[in-house]
Enzyme design. Sequence first.
Site, PDB file in Angstrom:
ATOM      1  N   CYS A 229      -5.764  -2.785   2.038  1.00  0.00           N
ATOM      2  CA  CYS A 229      -5.506  -2.725   3.483  1.00  0.00           C
ATOM      3  C   CYS A 229      -6.741  -2.931   4.362  1.00  0.00           C
ATOM      4  O   CYS A 229      -7.229  -4.051   4.506  1.00  0.00           O
ATOM      5  CB  CYS A 229      -4.800  -1.416   3.817  1.00  0.00           C
TER       6      CYS A 229
ATOM      7  N   LYS B 169      -9.525   2.533  -2.398  1.00  0.00           N
ATOM      8  CA  LYS B 169      -9.733   1.929  -1.082  1.00  0.00           C
ATOM      9  C   LYS B 169     -11.160   2.181  -0.605  1.00  0.00           C
ATOM     10  O   LYS B 169     -11.580   3.330  -0.457  1.00  0.00           O
ATOM     11  CB  LYS B 169      -8.708   2.511  -0.103  1.00  0.00           C
TER      12      LYS B 169
ATOM     13  N   GLU C 284       0.830  -1.204   0.000  1.00  0.00           N
ATOM     14  CA  GLU C 284       0.000   0.000   0.000  1.00  0.00           C
ATOM     15  C   GLU C 284       0.868   1.261   0.000  1.00  0.00           C
ATOM     16  O   GLU C 284       1.810   1.379   0.777  1.00  0.00           O
ATOM     17  CB  GLU C 284      -0.916   0.002   1.226  1.00  0.00           C
TER      18      GLU C 284
END
Length: 389
Positions: free
Chosen positions: A235, A198, A121
């Site tokens: 994540c 994300k 990330e």
Amino acid sequence: MSEEVHSVEGLLEKAQKGLDEHELSELKRILYGRPADVLPIPEEALKLGEDKDFEVKAYKITAAQEQTRAPRLVRVAVVQNHIVRPTTDPIVEQRAAVHARIQDITHAAYLCGVNVICYQECWPTPFFFCTREKQPWLELAESSESGPSVLLCKEMAKKYNMVIVCPILERDDTHSHIIWNTAVVISNSGKVMGTSRKNHIPRVGDFNESTYYMEGNTGHKVFHTQFGRIAVNICYGRHHPLNWLAYGLNGAEIVFNPSATVGALSEPMWPIEARNAAIANSYFVACNNRVGTEVFPHEFTSADGKPAHKDFGHFYGSSYIAAPDASRTPGLSRVRDGLLVGEIDLNLVRQIRDKWSFPMTMRLDMYAKEISDACKQDFKPQAVYEPSE
């Protein structure tokens, strides 16, 4: 401060000294499922890792031989790495140093025959979100088409005939320079296929990411590459089961989970979540986490009453690949940069779906109604109480 443990596998080796061969085999079966066979690594790749100080590990996860389909073998890889230069150095020099590091590791991946690679990330930058400082860090945000890190990855993708998942801090020039946490998927032709942003943003501990960007708006894209159908769950999205589900509903065969997370917060969850997702959704998951302790120039607090500090904590690496049959590879180190290669047979995806019938038994219609009801202002839970006298 005590020294960080190097790897879970190292602890396992110490613990297994009192076990006989059968007990050791059973322990590994329970921890890892069906053993992942070691994949031979070319000497040139091993030497590059030795010279440049990163580990190279490789495993293969097989599927049963079929009569009507040939094996669909794909080599995927995940990378974990430290930042290279101190956070006090000029930011362009910091980024250039990480670029050089990733070029070395990607070349090793090429030597190992990798088809699809995923970096961690926000790989070109320190994970500065704990600081809540906008400058100079937001200068490292870049275009998903023409940013310096994306251009480098486009060049390497074409050079190595490799699909590259390039997670960056994106600056959206088209929409008033809004910042996003984004994975850019680059085809082995060197062309950008698209982006996946994300979906879930943490608001826990030092993960002050909503200071910089909000939840993504790209949904659950699945990219149809030459080497399989891939998706990217960035994540914190790994904590949300419906997020994993949506990638599966859209046809993903491999979901990458590029991450940056620290031991004090999430390490007990790390070996479980990606593996659970692979099982529940009958696809492969490849998860990677950055490594090291990043120290910043100014102190910040964690809103927990403890003293101010300059570091986020230890990013514990431990990248691994999980399969739909509950097996997984051993992980990379908790303290070293590394490249993990997995040769996987995508036929295993359909084989496990046929065996366990999860898609057939998931009852989407029932859950769709319950979720829809829960979103309404007049929602009332289905709560049952003991009758009163």
